[in-house]
Each structure stands twice: as C-alpha cells, then as structure tokens.
Design an enzyme around this catalytic site. Structure first.
Site, mmCIF file in Angstrom:
data_model
loop_
_atom_site.group_PDB
_atom_site.id
_atom_site.type_symbol
_atom_site.label_atom_id
_atom_site.label_comp_id
_atom_site.label_asym_id
_atom_site.label_seq_id
_atom_site.Cartn_x
_atom_site.Cartn_y
_atom_site.Cartn_z
ATOM 1 N N GLY A 35 0.810 -1.214 0.000
ATOM 2 C CA GLY A 35 0.000 0.000 0.000
ATOM 3 C C GLY A 35 0.843 1.264 0.000
ATOM 4 N N HIS A 36 1.994 1.227 -0.704
ATOM 5 C CA HIS A 36 2.950 2.351 -0.642
ATOM 6 C C HIS A 36 2.442 3.625 -1.320
ATOM 7 N N MET A 65 -2.178 6.856 1.706
ATOM 8 C CA MET A 65 -1.779 7.927 2.632
ATOM 9 C C MET A 65 -0.752 7.421 3.648
ATOM 10 N N VAL A 66 -1.030 6.281 4.264
ATOM 11 C CA VAL A 66 -0.146 5.764 5.309
ATOM 12 C C VAL A 66 1.117 5.149 4.698
ATOM 13 N N SER A 105 -8.745 2.095 15.244
ATOM 14 C CA SER A 105 -9.425 2.288 16.535
ATOM 15 C C SER A 105 -10.855 1.754 16.524
ATOM 16 N N CYS A 106 -11.407 1.445 15.343
ATOM 17 C CA CYS A 106 -12.789 0.948 15.295
ATOM 18 C C CYS A 106 -12.898 -0.497 15.768
ATOM 19 N N TYR A 141 -15.491 -4.094 8.716
ATOM 20 C CA TYR A 141 -14.085 -3.652 8.706
ATOM 21 C C TYR A 141 -13.417 -4.001 10.038
ATOM 22 N N LYS A 164 -10.196 -6.429 10.909
ATOM 23 C CA LYS A 164 -9.006 -5.935 11.625
ATOM 24 C C LYS A 164 -8.744 -6.762 12.891
ATOM 25 N N ASN A 205 -8.052 7.861 14.052
ATOM 26 C CA ASN A 205 -8.408 8.450 12.744
ATOM 27 C C ASN A 205 -7.231 9.274 12.229
ATOM 28 N N ARG A 264 -15.120 20.233 1.156
ATOM 29 C CA ARG A 264 -16.433 20.895 1.116
ATOM 30 C C ARG A 264 -16.331 22.374 1.491
ATOM 31 N N TRP A 278 -22.222 16.167 8.171
ATOM 32 C CA TRP A 278 -23.008 14.953 8.408
ATOM 33 C C TRP A 278 -23.194 14.723 9.909
ATOM 34 N N ASP A 332 -24.002 9.157 12.857
ATOM 35 C CA ASP A 332 -22.975 9.707 13.756
ATOM 36 C C ASP A 332 -21.855 8.702 13.990
HETATM 37 N N1 NDP Z 1 -7.104 6.567 6.972
HETATM 38 C C1 NDP Z 1 -7.386 6.399 8.258
HETATM 39 O O1 NDP Z 1 -8.006 7.269 8.898
HETATM 40 C C2 NDP Z 1 -6.955 5.148 8.963
HETATM 41 C C3 NDP Z 1 -6.289 4.116 8.316
HETATM 42 N N2 NDP Z 1 -5.909 3.005 9.024
HETATM 43 C C4 NDP Z 1 -5.245 1.869 8.365
HETATM 44 O O2 NDP Z 1 -4.043 2.292 7.734
HETATM 45 C C5 NDP Z 1 -3.813 1.512 6.565
HETATM 46 C C6 NDP Z 1 -3.611 2.408 5.362
HETATM 47 O O3 NDP Z 1 -4.741 3.255 5.190
HETATM 48 P P1 NDP Z 1 -4.703 4.521 4.214
HETATM 49 O O4 NDP Z 1 -3.320 4.792 3.812
HETATM 50 O O5 NDP Z 1 -5.513 5.569 4.851
HETATM 51 O O6 NDP Z 1 -5.526 3.975 2.964
HETATM 52 P P2 NDP Z 1 -5.399 4.379 1.427
HETATM 53 O O7 NDP Z 1 -6.738 4.086 0.832
HETATM 54 O O8 NDP Z 1 -4.830 5.728 1.277
HETATM 55 O O9 NDP Z 1 -4.340 3.333 0.860
HETATM 56 C C7 NDP Z 1 -4.627 1.976 0.821
HETATM 57 C C8 NDP Z 1 -3.636 1.282 -0.060
HETATM 58 O O10 NDP Z 1 -4.009 -0.088 -0.128
HETATM 59 C C9 NDP Z 1 -3.757 -0.572 -1.413
HETATM 60 N N3 NDP Z 1 -4.728 -1.611 -1.745
HETATM 61 C C10 NDP Z 1 -6.055 -1.603 -1.509
HETATM 62 N N4 NDP Z 1 -6.610 -2.734 -2.014
HETATM 63 C C11 NDP Z 1 -5.596 -3.451 -2.572
HETATM 64 C C12 NDP Z 1 -5.525 -4.682 -3.260
HETATM 65 N N5 NDP Z 1 -6.620 -5.426 -3.469
HETATM 66 N N6 NDP Z 1 -4.319 -5.092 -3.710
HETATM 67 C C13 NDP Z 1 -3.214 -4.356 -3.518
HETATM 68 N N7 NDP Z 1 -3.212 -3.183 -2.856
HETATM 69 C C14 NDP Z 1 -4.392 -2.730 -2.405
HETATM 70 C C15 NDP Z 1 -3.905 0.609 -2.366
HETATM 71 O O11 NDP Z 1 -2.979 0.420 -3.413
HETATM 72 P P3 NDP Z 1 -2.962 1.257 -4.808
HETATM 73 O O12 NDP Z 1 -2.746 2.681 -4.448
HETATM 74 O O13 NDP Z 1 -1.823 0.690 -5.558
HETATM 75 O O14 NDP Z 1 -4.292 1.018 -5.451
HETATM 76 C C16 NDP Z 1 -3.582 1.801 -1.475
HETATM 77 O O15 NDP Z 1 -2.291 2.292 -1.742
HETATM 78 C C17 NDP Z 1 -5.011 0.563 6.434
HETATM 79 O O16 NDP Z 1 -4.700 -0.675 7.000
HETATM 80 C C18 NDP Z 1 -6.072 1.252 7.258
HETATM 81 O O17 NDP Z 1 -6.994 0.322 7.758
HETATM 82 C C19 NDP Z 1 -6.158 2.894 10.367
HETATM 83 C C20 NDP Z 1 -6.799 3.882 11.044
HETATM 84 C C21 NDP Z 1 -7.277 5.077 10.406
HETATM 85 C C1 F7E Z 2 -10.939 5.714 10.808
HETATM 86 C C2 F7E Z 2 -12.324 5.193 10.995
HETATM 87 O O1 F7E Z 2 -13.241 5.786 10.073
HETATM 88 C C3 F7E Z 2 -14.597 5.343 10.111
HETATM 89 O O2 F7E Z 2 -15.241 5.731 11.271
HETATM 90 P P1 F7E Z 2 -15.508 7.195 11.760
HETATM 91 O O3 F7E Z 2 -14.552 7.542 12.817
HETATM 92 O O4 F7E Z 2 -16.935 7.302 12.116
HETATM 93 O O5 F7E Z 2 -15.071 8.032 10.493
HETATM 94 P P2 F7E Z 2 -15.493 9.271 9.596
HETATM 95 O O6 F7E Z 2 -14.257 10.046 9.443
HETATM 96 O O7 F7E Z 2 -16.141 8.835 8.325
HETATM 97 O O8 F7E Z 2 -16.604 10.077 10.401
HETATM 98 C C4 F7E Z 2 -16.360 10.679 11.647
HETATM 99 C C5 F7E Z 2 -17.540 11.489 12.105
HETATM 100 O O9 F7E Z 2 -17.606 12.650 11.266
HETATM 101 C C6 F7E Z 2 -18.943 12.849 10.807
HETATM 102 N N1 F7E Z 2 -18.932 13.599 9.552
HETATM 103 C C7 F7E Z 2 -19.397 14.862 9.390
HETATM 104 N N2 F7E Z 2 -19.307 15.254 8.115
HETATM 105 C C8 F7E Z 2 -18.719 14.217 7.456
HETATM 106 C C9 F7E Z 2 -18.358 14.042 6.095
HETATM 107 O O10 F7E Z 2 -18.570 14.882 5.245
HETATM 108 N N3 F7E Z 2 -17.763 12.841 5.776
HETATM 109 C C10 F7E Z 2 -17.517 11.870 6.719
HETATM 110 N N4 F7E Z 2 -16.901 10.729 6.337
HETATM 111 N N5 F7E Z 2 -17.884 12.013 8.006
HETATM 112 C C11 F7E Z 2 -18.477 13.179 8.371
HETATM 113 C C12 F7E Z 2 -19.483 11.432 10.713
HETATM 114 O O11 F7E Z 2 -20.897 11.429 10.680
HETATM 115 C C13 F7E Z 2 -18.892 10.804 11.975
HETATM 116 O O12 F7E Z 2 -19.684 11.148 13.098
HETATM 117 C C14 F7E Z 2 -14.745 3.856 10.202
HETATM 118 O O13 F7E Z 2 -15.846 3.494 9.400
HETATM 119 C C15 F7E Z 2 -13.506 3.137 10.050
HETATM 120 O O14 F7E Z 2 -13.101 3.152 8.715
HETATM 121 C C16 F7E Z 2 -12.389 3.707 10.854
HETATM 122 O O15 F7E Z 2 -11.584 3.006 11.392
#
Ligand code: NDP
Ligand code: F7E
Length: 311
Positions: free
Chosen positions: A11-12, A15-16, A109-110, A137, A141, A166, A188, A203, A270
């Site tokens: 997943g290089h 974002m992460v 954290s979910c 999800y 995890k 998050n 937005r 939302w 929510d």
């Molecule tokens: N974003 C957040 O708020 C949070 C994220 N995490 C965890 O951190 C990790 C990374 O998340 P984040 O960087 O945000 O996610 P992104 O969506 O930004 O990146 C996910 C990556 O996964 C790769 N990927 C997805 N499906 C496949 C597949 N079928 N085969 C190969 N590669 C795949 C994608 O590759 P490509 O670009 O090549 O398509 C992409 O680069 C995840 O495990 C997520 O659960 C945990 C907590 C919060």
């Molecule tokens: C990282 C974490 O992310 C997901 O959980 P979540 O914490 O609920 O993530 P969220 O960022 O989508 O929302 C946070 C809060 O924000 C409010 N909210 C307002 N306005 C918008 C809005 O415009 N978009 C979104 N998405 N949410 C909004 C929304 O209603 C909620 O109350 C997991 O499914 C799971 O994937 C996980 O692990």
C-alpha cells in the site's frame, strides 16, 4: 532493521504507506519492494504467493487495505470484510512461509466496542458489541490482530499489530462520499468558499468526538515501534486528545477561510459517540506525536490545493 534490509511496504501509494515510505527514505533506507494494486491484487492468493517467493522481503509494513469513511464502510460492507480478510490473510501467511523477520499489521481504533469506556485501553478489545456502521471492517481488523498473535504463538513469527486512531495527511482520499471526515470537510469548505455558498452541511449531529493523527506522525510511530516493540497483542497510536465534529468543522472553516454558516444533516450516521485512544502504552514505549491538529489541517489543506486545485 539494518539500512540494507529489504522492506516491502504494502500500500505504498496510499496515505499511510506513502508516509512510511518517506520516513524510511529519510532514515537512509533504500532497498524497497513495492507493487501497486494494478501490479498485484493482494486479495489473490496465488499472486501474493508468487510475489513473496520472488522477492523474499526481510520486513513488511502491511498498510494495504480497503479503507474509507463511515458511509463507505456502511455501504460496501461485503467488500470491507472480504477484501481486508483476503489481503491480510495472504500477506501475513506468505510472510510466515517466506521467513519475514518482522511484520507490522495496521488495524484501526474501530476494533473497540462502540460503548467502551474512554479513553480506549488496549485490553478493551472484544469486551462488547462493535459500532454497526463499521462492523465488517472491524471484524477483519480484529482477525488480523489475532492472526499475528497466532502466528507468533505457533510459529514464533515476530508479527506486531498497531491500532492507529483516525488519520489525515498527504495523499488522503478526498472523495465526497467515501472519504473520512477531515478530507471531506477540507474539500467541502474549500468548494463552498470558491462558489460563495451560504453554508456547508456537516453529516450527523456534530456531537461525536474523534481523535486525529497526522499520517507523518503515524509513520514516525510505526518506524519507532518496528525497531523497539516485539510483543503480542496491540498498541494504540494516537495523540490522546479529541475534538467534537462540530468544533472540527469550525477549525476547518477558519483554515480554509470560508465565511458562511454550517448546518447538520442528521439523516447521516454519527457512528461511535467517542473514540479516544489511551496512549499510555505508546508513551511508555518512548514515543509521542509532534504535529498538532491545527498545524496538520493547514498542511493537509495545502496538499489538497497543490494536488487537486493548482495542479
Ligand atoms: N485513513 C485512516 O483514517 C486510517 C487508516 N488506518 C489503516 O491504515 C492503513 C492504510 O490506510 P490509508 O493509507 O488511509 O488507505 P489508502 O486508501 O490511502 O491506501 C490503501 C492502499 O491499499 C492498497 N490496496 C487496496 N486494495 C488493494 C488490493 N486489493 N491489492 C493491492 N493493494 C491494495 C492501495 O494500493 P494502490 O494505491 O496501488 O491502489 C492503497 O495504496 C489501512 O490498514 C487502514 O486500515 C487505520 C486507522 C485510520
Ligand atoms: C478511521 C475510521 O473511520 C470510520 O469511522 P468514523 O470515525 O466514524 O469516520 P469518519 O471520518 O467517516 O466520520 C467521523 C464522524 O464525522 C462525521 N462527519 C461529518 N461530516 C462528514 C463528512 O462529510 N464525511 C464523513 N466521512 N464524516 C463526516 C461522521 O458522521 C462521523 O460522526 C470507520 O468506518 C472506520 O473506517 C475507521 O476506522
């Protein structure tokens, strides 16, 4: 990890994964193995087997997953369960078969029960029902954590699990429906400012509280723990501070310079009322975040402008 170690960041481009890649490059690592999802679909058992047998990485950061915000999780429930189980099963099992020295699994954290006491301590795992919007999800995890532990117990693998709060940062997903709250609000509010709209819709009720960590801080923590942490179970990664969605919206409004009002769409979910990590274990390991929320949102906003608006 020595500087010549062969490191696979799954997943290089995400974002992460991209933040971990930057961090390791800054630390002087050069021997990376990377594949996009077009090159290898990590859900495919044979492709992952062939890849590990060919490349034989020393270390693995498992940052590939099907990821999205509350509505994406709730809409694509089957994909969030199937894709994530497949990806992590294939990567973790083949890491074992090919003698990977250490693997880091990224959870979320979910995984904690919806109404767990706050802040969330690592030992609250599996003590109550999950938040329904992201149960598929979270189940995937939780299976990943248990798989790392089982492979440690039975095969002696040094596979560790970290649970980020998050996240937001460079290379985030700004999809209007499928993204997480922070990128959604950045986009937005920016668009509302450009179009001189009278208000921005948030939302849900605005009352849920969330904790946010900048992805480059997460990458620092992952690098730190990859070198210093070798235990079963899980370790939370966060800031230990949270904010209501309403206050978050006001912060994004100020940073983007939008001058209209905000309203709430309570037909949208929510989710969990509060998700604040207990970061005592992380702090005791010797790591603390550096980038505070306001600074991080400004950095993310300028990345959004560079990539999507001024490109
Ligand atoms: N974003 C957040 O708020 C949070 C994220 N995490 C965890 O951190 C990790 C990374 O998340 P984040 O960087 O945000 O996610 P992104 O969506 O930004 O990146 C996910 C990556 O996964 C790769 N990927 C997805 N499906 C496949 C597949 N079928 N085969 C190969 N590669 C795949 C994608 O590759 P490509 O670009 O090549 O398509 C992409 O680069 C995840 O495990 C997520 O659960 C945990 C907590 C919060
Ligand atoms: C990282 C974490 O992310 C997901 O959980 P979540 O914490 O609920 O993530 P969220 O960022 O989508 O929302 C946070 C809060 O924000 C409010 N909210 C307002 N306005 C918008 C809005 O415009 N978009 C979104 N998405 N949410 C909004 C929304 O209603 C909620 O109350 C997991 O499914 C799971 O994937 C996980 O692990």
């Amino acid at each position: 990890m020595d500087k010549n170690a062969k490191i696979y960041i799954a997943g290089h481009r995400g974002m992460v994964g991209s933040a971990i890649h930057r961090k390791l490059q800054n630390e002087g690592f050069t021997n990376f193995v990377t594949r996009t999802s077009d090159q290898i679909d990590l859900r495919d058992q044979q492709q992952v087997k062939d890849f590990f047998e060919l490349e034989k990485p020393d270390y693995v950061f498992l940052a590939a997953a099907k990821v999205g915000g509350i509505v994406a999780n709730n809409t694509y429930r089957a994909e969030f369960l199937y894709d994530n189980l497949q990806i992590q099963n294939n990567v973790i099992h083949n890491a074992y078969l090919n003698g990977v020295k250490k693997l880091m699994f990224l959870g979320s954290s979910c995984i904690y029960p919806k109404l767990a006491p706050q802040p969330l301590k690592e030992d609250y795992l599996l003590t109550g029902p999950l938040e329904p919007t992201n149960e598929p999800y979270a189940i995937a995890k939780i299976a990943g954590i248990k798989m790392c532990d089982a492979y440690r117990d039975q095969y002696g693998c040094n596979f560790i699990s970290v649970m980020p709060t998050n996240l937001y940062g460079y290379n985030d997903n700004y999809h209007p429906q499928n993204s997480h709250v922070l990128p959604a609000l950045i986009r937005r509010f920016h668009e509302a400012k450009e179009q001189n709209l009278p208000e921005v819709v948030i939302w849900g009720s605005g009352s849920p509280k969330r904790e946010f960590l900048f992805a480059d801080d997460l990458a620092e923590a992952c690098f730190y723990l990859m070198q210093n942490y070798n235990e079963p179970g899980l370790v939370n990664i966060g800031t230990g501070e949270d904010i209501s969605i309403k206050d978050l919206a006001l912060l994004v409004k100020n940073i983007t310079g939008f001058e209209g009002g905000i309203t709430f769409d309570t037909t949208k979910p929510d989710g969990t009322p509060r998700k604040l990590m207990d970061v005592t274990k992380l702090h005791n390991q010797g790591w603390k975040h550096k980038i505070e929320l306001e600074e991080g949102i400004a950095l993310a906003y300028s990345d959004f402008l560079n990539k999507y608006i001024n490109a």
